[in-house]
Design a protein around this motif. Structure first.
Motif, PDB file in Angstrom:
ATOM      1  N   LEU A   1      12.006  -8.425   3.620  1.00 56.20           N
ATOM      2  CA  LEU A   1      10.616  -8.660   4.002  1.00 56.20           C
ATOM      3  C   LEU A   1       9.952  -7.411   4.563  1.00 56.20           C
ATOM      4  N   PHE A   2      10.640  -6.736   5.477  1.00 59.19           N
ATOM      5  CA  PHE A   2      10.016  -5.622   6.190  1.00 59.19           C
ATOM      6  C   PHE A   2      10.340  -4.246   5.608  1.00 59.19           C
ATOM      7  N   LEU A   3      11.348  -4.157   4.741  1.00 59.05           N
ATOM      8  CA  LEU A   3      11.679  -2.872   4.127  1.00 59.05           C
ATOM      9  C   LEU A   3      11.532  -2.908   2.610  1.00 59.05           C
ATOM     10  N   GLY A   4      12.056  -3.952   1.994  1.00 64.42           N
ATOM     11  CA  GLY A   4      12.011  -4.034   0.539  1.00 64.42           C
ATOM     12  C   GLY A   4      10.598  -4.136  -0.004  1.00 64.42           C
ATOM     13  N   TYR A   5       9.783  -5.006   0.606  1.00 64.44           N
ATOM     14  CA  TYR A   5       8.414  -5.164   0.125  1.00 64.44           C
ATOM     15  C   TYR A   5       7.582  -3.897   0.304  1.00 64.44           C
ATOM     16  N   PRO A   6       7.590  -3.251   1.490  1.00 66.75           N
ATOM     17  CA  PRO A   6       6.842  -1.980   1.606  1.00 66.75           C
ATOM     18  C   PRO A   6       7.330  -0.922   0.635  1.00 66.75           C
ATOM     19  N   LEU A   7       8.654  -0.860   0.394  1.00 69.06           N
ATOM     20  CA  LEU A   7       9.172   0.119  -0.556  1.00 69.06           C
ATOM     21  C   LEU A   7       8.642  -0.151  -1.958  1.00 69.06           C
ATOM     22  N   PHE A   8       8.680  -1.410  -2.374  1.00 64.75           N
ATOM     23  CA  PHE A   8       8.167  -1.765  -3.692  1.00 64.75           C
ATOM     24  C   PHE A   8       6.671  -1.462  -3.789  1.00 64.75           C
ATOM     25  N   LEU A   9       5.920  -1.771  -2.721  1.00 63.34           N
ATOM     26  CA  LEU A   9       4.481  -1.513  -2.726  1.00 63.34           C
ATOM     27  C   LEU A   9       4.198  -0.021  -2.795  1.00 63.34           C
ATOM     28  N   GLY A  10       4.978   0.777  -2.078  1.00 63.26           N
ATOM     29  CA  GLY A  10       4.790   2.226  -2.121  1.00 63.26           C
ATOM     30  C   GLY A  10       5.048   2.794  -3.505  1.00 63.26           C
ATOM     31  N   VAL A  11       6.103   2.316  -4.160  1.00 60.82           N
ATOM     32  CA  VAL A  11       6.395   2.780  -5.520  1.00 60.82           C
ATOM     33  C   VAL A  11       5.267   2.386  -6.458  1.00 60.82           C
ATOM     34  N   TRP A  12       4.749   1.171  -6.300  1.00 63.40           N
ATOM     35  CA  TRP A  12       3.648   0.724  -7.161  1.00 63.40           C
ATOM     36  C   TRP A  12       2.395   1.570  -6.937  1.00 63.40           C
ATOM     37  N   LEU A  13       2.087   1.857  -5.673  1.00 64.23           N
ATOM     38  CA  LEU A  13       0.898   2.659  -5.376  1.00 64.23           C
ATOM     39  C   LEU A  13       1.010   4.059  -5.977  1.00 64.23           C
ATOM     40  N   SER A  14       2.236   4.570  -6.108  1.00 61.12           N
ATOM     41  CA  SER A  14       2.399   5.912  -6.669  1.00 61.12           C
ATOM     42  C   SER A  14       1.981   5.984  -8.131  1.00 61.12           C
ATOM     43  N   PHE A  15       1.866   4.843  -8.779  1.00 60.20           N
ATOM     44  CA  PHE A  15       1.420   4.804 -10.177  1.00 60.20           C
ATOM     45  C   PHE A  15      -0.051   4.430 -10.296  1.00 60.20           C
ATOM     46  N   THR A  16      -0.772   4.475  -9.186  1.00 65.96           N
ATOM     47  CA  THR A  16      -2.194   4.140  -9.195  1.00 65.96           C
ATOM     48  C   THR A  16      -2.988   5.270  -8.559  1.00 65.96           C
ATOM     49  N   ASP A  17      -4.319   5.189  -8.684  1.00 66.54           N
ATOM     50  CA  ASP A  17      -5.203   6.167  -8.036  1.00 66.54           C
ATOM     51  C   ASP A  17      -5.878   5.564  -6.811  1.00 66.54           C
ATOM     52  N   THR A  18      -5.148   4.715  -6.104  1.00 75.10           N
ATOM     53  CA  THR A  18      -5.686   4.023  -4.929  1.00 75.10           C
ATOM     54  C   THR A  18      -6.080   5.022  -3.854  1.00 75.10           C
ATOM     55  N   LYS A  19      -7.240   4.768  -3.254  1.00 76.74           N
ATOM     56  CA  LYS A  19      -7.724   5.556  -2.121  1.00 76.74           C
ATOM     57  C   LYS A  19      -8.040   4.617  -0.983  1.00 76.74           C
ATOM     58  N   ILE A  20      -8.122   5.154   0.214  1.00 80.14           N
ATOM     59  CA  ILE A  20      -8.460   4.315   1.363  1.00 80.14           C
ATOM     60  C   ILE A  20      -9.853   3.741   1.166  1.00 80.14           C
TER      61      ILE A  20
END
Length: 320
Positions: A46-65
């Motif tokens: 919950l607290f490590l796996g999900y953020p890790l998966f989300l971070g990897v996904w964001l690396s394939f996007t052009d997301t900005k704040i």
């Protein structure tokens, strides 16, 4: 009646066998350990796996704040491939990790061997050794910031009084001075962790082994080489894995001390990721930098795991 009399025991036997299998599953030592690990595994996911998966996904996007991004594939990684600052951060991270980890291990092992001897006020000395580790990282960084100050550095003042230098040393203003200064600060903080852990391992070594080796005429180096080091090897593998992981992902000390300067000379991958993602607002690019750290971390964990699985490490160098 005869048939029913025969069938009922069969049903009861089946129920009993099912209950027996379930009871065995619950009481088996291997499965019992698994059940105890399930809650912890759930929290980690919950607290490590999900953020890790989300971070990897964001690396394939052009997301900005403040703006949801779109999937852009490997563009962030292609951009990083030509980014000189990113490659400098990779070099800085590897240099920082290798030099600091080796220095911490050497000093920590020496302190552990020293503290394992019969010394006066041994308990007090052990407590004092822990001080650098228990002091908050930011406070340590502020203390080193004053020690390294270009005008009021106590190091520069002492060396000038001794006549060894004629001007103050620019510890944090020169790129290489800044690199070595941050490494020294990390070593100062990390040595207690390794020393105390190895000291705990030394406490498990039977004194009779040393007594027998001494009677056989073994020198101090031979006792260390053939008794202490082989028995400490599994502990060394574990503690050095943690040391490498903590050092490689260090953020607080560098950010509080130098902010990655001067001219990006002390940027680690962790600090550069924070700068690009949070300060600059490029979440996708910052996530790509963080994701690029994963292969290095997996390599460190894999090496330690392989070492712990081999009989040579677990049995103190024996190949039998």
């Amino acid at each position: 009646m005869a048939n029913s009399a025969i069938e009922m025991p069969a049903g009861l036997t089946k129920g009993r066998s099912e209950r027996s299998a379930w009871q065995k599953l619950c009481s088996s030592r291997n499965w019992l350990g698994f059940w105890y690990m399930v809650p912890a595994a759930g929290i980690l996911i919950l607290f490590l796996g999900y953020p890790l998966f989300l971070g990897v996904w964001l690396s394939f996007t052009d997301t900005k704040i403040g703006r949801a991004g779109e999937f852009i594939g490997l563009e962030n990684y292609e951009w990083l491939g030509g980014d000189s600052v990113f490659w400098m951060s990779v070099f800085n991270t590897l240099l920082y990790t290798v030099v600091a980890s080796v220095a911490k291990f050497a000093i920590g092992l020496y302190l552990a061997l020293l503290l394992n001897k019969h010394l006066p006020f041994k308990a007090l000395i052990r407590a004092l050794v822990l001080i650098p580790f228990i002091v908050p990282t930011v406070l340590s960084a502020i203390a080193f910031w004053w020690i390294y100050d270009s005008q009021f550095s106590i190091i520069s003042w002492s060396l000038r009084q001794l006549g060894w230098i004629d001007h103050n040393i620019n510890f944090l203003g020169d790129p290489w001075n800044a690199r070595w200064s941050t490494i020294f600060a990390n070593v100062w903080r990390g040595v207690p962790f390794i020393a105390i852990t190895l000291l705990a391992g030394l406490q498990t070594v039977s004194p009779s082994l040393y007594e027998a080796a001494t009677l056989d005429g073994a020198t101090n180096w031979q006792r260390f080489r053939h008794i202490t080091y082989p028995l400490l090897t599994p502990i060394i593998a574990v503690v050095m894995t943690f040391s490498v992981l903590f050092t490689f992902t260090d953020f607080q000390l560098i950010w509080a001390l130098t902010r990655g300067g001067p001219v990006n000379a002390t940027h680690l991958m962790a600090t550069l990721s924070y700068q690009r993602a949070i300060i600059a607002g490029q979440l996708g690019e910052g996530a790509a930098i963080s994701t690029a750290m994963i292969p290095f971390l997996l390599a460190a964990i894999g090496i330690a795991w392989y070492g712990l699985q081999t009989r040579k490490w677990q049995q103190g160098g024996s190949n039998d």
